[in-house]
Design a protein around this motif. Sequence first.
Motif, PDB file in Angstrom:
ATOM      1  N   GLY A 190      70.580  46.539  62.474  1.00 39.33           N
ATOM      2  CA  GLY A 190      70.903  47.405  61.347  1.00 39.33           C
ATOM      3  C   GLY A 190      72.172  48.192  61.536  1.00 39.33           C
ATOM      4  N   ALA A 191      73.178  47.612  62.202  1.00 40.87           N
ATOM      5  CA  ALA A 191      74.443  48.338  62.355  1.00 40.87           C
ATOM      6  C   ALA A 191      75.616  47.458  61.955  1.00 40.87           C
ATOM      7  CB  ALA A 191      74.627  48.816  63.796  1.00 40.87           C
ATOM      8  N   VAL A 192      76.630  48.097  61.410  1.00 42.39           N
ATOM      9  CA  VAL A 192      77.896  47.416  61.149  1.00 42.39           C
ATOM     10  C   VAL A 192      78.907  47.918  62.174  1.00 42.39           C
ATOM     11  CG1 VAL A 192      77.392  47.166  58.683  1.00 42.39           C
ATOM     12  CG2 VAL A 192      78.704  49.144  59.476  1.00 42.39           C
ATOM     13  N   LEU A 193      79.854  47.065  62.502  1.00 42.32           N
ATOM     14  CA  LEU A 193      80.924  47.491  63.409  1.00 42.32           C
ATOM     15  C   LEU A 193      82.070  48.038  62.572  1.00 42.32           C
ATOM     16  CD1 LEU A 193      82.403  47.802  66.058  1.00 42.32           C
ATOM     17  CD2 LEU A 193      82.969  45.370  66.005  1.00 42.32           C
ATOM     18  N   ALA A 194      82.393  49.299  62.801  1.00 41.04           N
ATOM     19  CA  ALA A 194      83.442  49.955  62.018  1.00 41.04           C
ATOM     20  C   ALA A 194      84.603  50.307  62.935  1.00 41.04           C
ATOM     21  CB  ALA A 194      82.893  51.214  61.361  1.00 41.04           C
ATOM     22  N   VAL A 195      85.804  49.955  62.497  1.00 43.50           N
ATOM     23  CA  VAL A 195      87.005  50.179  63.310  1.00 43.50           C
ATOM     24  C   VAL A 195      88.028  50.935  62.477  1.00 43.50           C
ATOM     25  CG1 VAL A 195      88.809  49.087  64.699  1.00 43.50           C
ATOM     26  CG2 VAL A 195      86.565  47.985  64.496  1.00 43.50           C
ATOM     27  N   ASP A 196      88.595  51.953  63.065  1.00 42.73           N
ATOM     28  CA  ASP A 196      89.607  52.773  62.396  1.00 42.73           C
ATOM     29  C   ASP A 196      90.881  52.680  63.231  1.00 42.73           C
ATOM     30  OD1 ASP A 196      91.065  54.781  61.093  1.00 42.73           O
ATOM     31  OD2 ASP A 196      90.100  56.371  62.267  1.00 42.73           O
ATOM     32  N   ILE A 197      91.875  51.956  62.702  1.00 44.42           N
ATOM     33  CA  ILE A 197      93.128  51.783  63.446  1.00 44.42           C
ATOM     34  C   ILE A 197      94.149  52.790  62.944  1.00 44.42           C
ATOM     35  CG2 ILE A 197      94.966  50.203  64.103  1.00 44.42           C
ATOM     36  CD1 ILE A 197      93.093  47.888  63.606  1.00 44.42           C
ATOM     37  N   GLY A 223      75.880  43.648  74.160  1.00 48.11           N
ATOM     38  CA  GLY A 223      75.576  42.423  74.891  1.00 48.11           C
ATOM     39  C   GLY A 223      76.064  41.192  74.143  1.00 48.11           C
ATOM     40  N   GLY A 224      77.030  41.376  73.242  1.00 48.28           N
ATOM     41  CA  GLY A 224      77.590  40.248  72.499  1.00 48.28           C
ATOM     42  C   GLY A 224      76.893  39.954  71.187  1.00 48.28           C
ATOM     43  N   ALA A 225      75.793  40.679  70.898  1.00 48.39           N
ATOM     44  CA  ALA A 225      75.088  40.441  69.628  1.00 48.39           C
ATOM     45  C   ALA A 225      75.982  40.843  68.453  1.00 48.39           C
ATOM     46  CB  ALA A 225      73.797  41.249  69.589  1.00 48.39           C
ATOM     47  N   PRO A 226      76.011  40.020  67.390  1.00 48.11           N
ATOM     48  CA  PRO A 226      76.908  40.330  66.277  1.00 48.11           C
ATOM     49  C   PRO A 226      76.391  41.494  65.429  1.00 48.11           C
ATOM     50  CG  PRO A 226      75.611  38.386  65.772  1.00 48.11           C
ATOM     51  CD  PRO A 226      75.261  38.766  67.174  1.00 48.11           C
ATOM     52  N   PRO A 227      77.285  42.253  64.854  1.00 54.35           N
ATOM     53  CA  PRO A 227      76.873  43.285  63.896  1.00 54.35           C
ATOM     54  C   PRO A 227      76.566  42.628  62.553  1.00 54.35           C
ATOM     55  CG  PRO A 227      79.250  43.209  64.035  1.00 54.35           C
ATOM     56  CD  PRO A 227      78.744  42.175  65.003  1.00 54.35           C
ATOM     57  N   LEU A 228      76.062  43.399  61.609  1.00 53.44           N
ATOM     58  CA  LEU A 228      75.784  42.848  60.271  1.00 53.44           C
ATOM     59  C   LEU A 228      77.064  42.543  59.518  1.00 53.44           C
ATOM     60  CD1 LEU A 228      72.866  45.155  59.071  1.00 53.44           C
ATOM     61  CD2 LEU A 228      72.740  42.884  60.111  1.00 53.44           C
ATOM     62  N   ALA A 229      78.099  43.296  59.829  1.00 48.82           N
ATOM     63  CA  ALA A 229      79.396  43.103  59.189  1.00 48.82           C
ATOM     64  C   ALA A 229      80.418  43.850  60.034  1.00 48.82           C
ATOM     65  CB  ALA A 229      79.398  43.648  57.761  1.00 48.82           C
ATOM     66  N   ILE A 230      81.686  43.540  59.800  1.00 48.55           N
ATOM     67  CA  ILE A 230      82.747  44.322  60.438  1.00 48.55           C
ATOM     68  C   ILE A 230      83.648  44.873  59.344  1.00 48.55           C
ATOM     69  CG2 ILE A 230      84.095  42.201  60.843  1.00 48.55           C
ATOM     70  CD1 ILE A 230      85.383  43.694  63.253  1.00 48.55           C
ATOM     71  N   SER A 231      84.066  46.113  59.530  1.00 45.56           N
ATOM     72  CA  SER A 231      84.882  46.801  58.526  1.00 45.56           C
ATOM     73  C   SER A 231      86.005  47.525  59.252  1.00 45.56           C
ATOM     74  CB  SER A 231      83.984  47.786  57.771  1.00 45.56           C
ATOM     75  OG  SER A 231      84.723  48.536  56.832  1.00 45.56           O
ATOM     76  N   VAL A 232      87.248  47.279  58.833  1.00 44.25           N
ATOM     77  CA  VAL A 232      88.396  47.819  59.568  1.00 44.25           C
ATOM     78  C   VAL A 232      89.343  48.561  58.629  1.00 44.25           C
ATOM     79  CG1 VAL A 232      90.263  47.282  61.182  1.00 44.25           C
ATOM     80  CG2 VAL A 232      88.257  45.774  61.070  1.00 44.25           C
ATOM     81  N   LEU A 271      85.409  43.201  56.191  1.00 46.33           N
ATOM     82  CA  LEU A 271      86.048  43.971  55.123  1.00 46.33           C
ATOM     83  C   LEU A 271      87.200  44.753  55.716  1.00 46.33           C
ATOM     84  CD1 LEU A 271      82.624  44.559  54.812  1.00 46.33           C
ATOM     85  CD2 LEU A 271      83.542  44.911  52.530  1.00 46.33           C
ATOM     86  N   ILE A 272      88.253  44.909  54.917  1.00 50.60           N
ATOM     87  CA  ILE A 272      89.359  45.746  55.366  1.00 50.60           C
ATOM     88  C   ILE A 272      89.788  46.668  54.215  1.00 50.60           C
ATOM     89  CG2 ILE A 272      90.212  44.041  57.019  1.00 50.60           C
ATOM     90  CD1 ILE A 272      92.478  43.398  55.037  1.00 50.60           C
ATOM     91  N   ASP A 273      90.390  47.778  54.573  1.00 49.87           N
ATOM     92  CA  ASP A 273      90.921  48.687  53.555  1.00 49.87           C
ATOM     93  C   ASP A 273      91.950  49.594  54.218  1.00 49.87           C
ATOM     94  OD1 ASP A 273      91.332  49.917  51.112  1.00 49.87           O
ATOM     95  OD2 ASP A 273      89.218  50.419  50.789  1.00 49.87           O
ATOM     96  N   ARG A 274      92.662  50.310  53.376  1.00 49.24           N
ATOM     97  CA  ARG A 274      93.602  51.316  53.851  1.00 49.24           C
ATOM     98  C   ARG A 274      92.836  52.451  54.531  1.00 49.24           C
ATOM     99  NH1 ARG A 274      97.246  54.722  50.070  1.00 49.24           N
ATOM    100  NH2 ARG A 274      95.286  54.858  48.930  1.00 49.24           N
ATOM    101  N   ASP A 275      93.386  53.006  55.579  1.00 46.52           N
ATOM    102  CA  ASP A 275      92.656  54.033  56.335  1.00 46.52           C
ATOM    103  C   ASP A 275      92.244  55.250  55.496  1.00 46.52           C
ATOM    104  OD1 ASP A 275      95.305  54.902  56.110  1.00 46.52           O
ATOM    105  OD2 ASP A 275      95.623  55.154  58.264  1.00 46.52           O
ATOM    106  N   VAL A 276      93.120  55.722  54.625  1.00 48.44           N
ATOM    107  CA  VAL A 276      92.750  56.926  53.853  1.00 48.44           C
ATOM    108  C   VAL A 276      91.622  56.647  52.864  1.00 48.44           C
ATOM    109  CG1 VAL A 276      94.825  58.351  54.015  1.00 48.44           C
ATOM    110  CG2 VAL A 276      94.691  56.587  52.262  1.00 48.44           C
ATOM    111  N   ASN A 277      91.498  55.404  52.418  1.00 48.79           N
ATOM    112  CA  ASN A 277      90.369  55.085  51.542  1.00 48.79           C
ATOM    113  C   ASN A 277      89.059  55.208  52.305  1.00 48.79           C
ATOM    114  OD1 ASN A 277      92.163  54.588  49.489  1.00 48.79           O
ATOM    115  ND2 ASN A 277      92.158  52.368  49.754  1.00 48.79           N
ATOM    116  N   MET A 278      89.087  54.814  53.570  1.00 47.99           N
ATOM    117  CA  MET A 278      87.894  54.964  54.417  1.00 47.99           C
ATOM    118  C   MET A 278      87.571  56.453  54.590  1.00 47.99           C
ATOM    119  SD  MET A 278      87.177  51.802  55.061  1.00 47.99           S
ATOM    120  CE  MET A 278      87.689  50.184  55.719  1.00 47.99           C
ATOM    121  N   VAL A 279      88.608  57.248  54.817  1.00 48.07           N
ATOM    122  CA  VAL A 279      88.387  58.686  55.031  1.00 48.07           C
ATOM    123  C   VAL A 279      87.819  59.331  53.760  1.00 48.07           C
ATOM    124  CG1 VAL A 279      89.523  60.890  55.508  1.00 48.07           C
ATOM    125  CG2 VAL A 279      90.119  58.874  56.853  1.00 48.07           C
ATOM    126  N   LEU A 280      88.316  58.929  52.591  1.00 53.36           N
ATOM    127  CA  LEU A 280      87.775  59.504  51.353  1.00 53.36           C
ATOM    128  C   LEU A 280      86.292  59.142  51.194  1.00 53.36           C
ATOM    129  CD1 LEU A 280      88.209  61.138  48.760  1.00 53.36           C
ATOM    130  CD2 LEU A 280      88.845  59.007  47.606  1.00 53.36           C
TER     131      LEU A 280
END
Length: 322
Positions: free
Chosen positions: A9-16, A66-75, A115-124
């Motif tokens: 029940g987790a997604v991997l979220a990345v903020d670059i 341990g290498g298990a995939p997340p439900l989704a990745i969002s960057v 999924l990807i988006d602009r960083d400020v959209n994630m912050v909003l």
Amino acid sequence: MSDGGPTQGAVLAVDIGGTHLRAGLVREDFTAHQVEIVSSLHILEVEDPSAALLAFVTDYLGRCTGGAPPLAISVGFPATVSRDRRTVLSATNIRSMQNLPIADFLEAALGVPALIDRDVNMVLRHDMNSLHVPRQGVTVGCYVGTGLGNAISINGEILVGRHGVAGELGHLPVHGLSLVCGCGNTGCIETVASGKYFAEMASRTFPGTPMGDVLPRYSNHPKVLEFLRYVAVAIASEVNILDPEVVILGGGVVQAHGFPRETLEADVRELARKPYPSEDITFLYSKGGQQAGVIGAGIYAWDALHAGLSPAAAASLAASRA
Ligand SMILES: [Zn+2]
């Protein structure tokens, strides 16, 4: 393990960001877990940012799940993103970030929705959630960080525009300004209404004063007032166009100790059209924090999963429950 492990029940979220990359596993209650902060230079300043990001993500998952995939990745990227939210279009001053079809790349490599988006959209997204702002109506976020970031939410949907580049308030052209912007134009308001400008102005105007002491000591200095005025010009312009329910203010400068919120708010009211919207502008302040971009990216992914993002999402969910 009864809860099925960290990716259950987790997604991997990345903020670059321009200097740091933050990654975490975000659960359905929008809490972030196993957050890591590393330099983002090894992703941004390389020939092949897609491969570098994939290497980091694979490594992170190996360490944290341990290498298990997340439900989704969002960057989230410090860059403009295509209208269909699949391709990073361009980032100011980052040559490698040009026309990268990185969502498809990550999806193919990881086998989960990307999924990807602009960083400020994630912050909003994070701020609207943490400040309990209703999704209905228009909400704008104005973030005085390194640049002047901006995001616009209309009934919970981020405004993307024809090319995906809506909400570039920092590039509001102001006749008479002479500094050249990172975008190549001369006179964008960001050249005088951003953290980058503030830091340069402060070190010129108040030599020897630690940056953290400038606002507490000099919030009524003409150079500081002029800076606030330019920030207010940008915000009031957007308020006049959109008449938003809520204006969320944030970013490193606004959240710094001693920032004169009352002065900025009064400037925006003074500059905005009378009587409305001027007389009834609701300002809220971002709680910011190191995890805002990560949690915002997580919210984006969870929204997509709840909307039935793709068959891969269902397959991944099934696999994680098996
Ligand atoms: Zn510009």
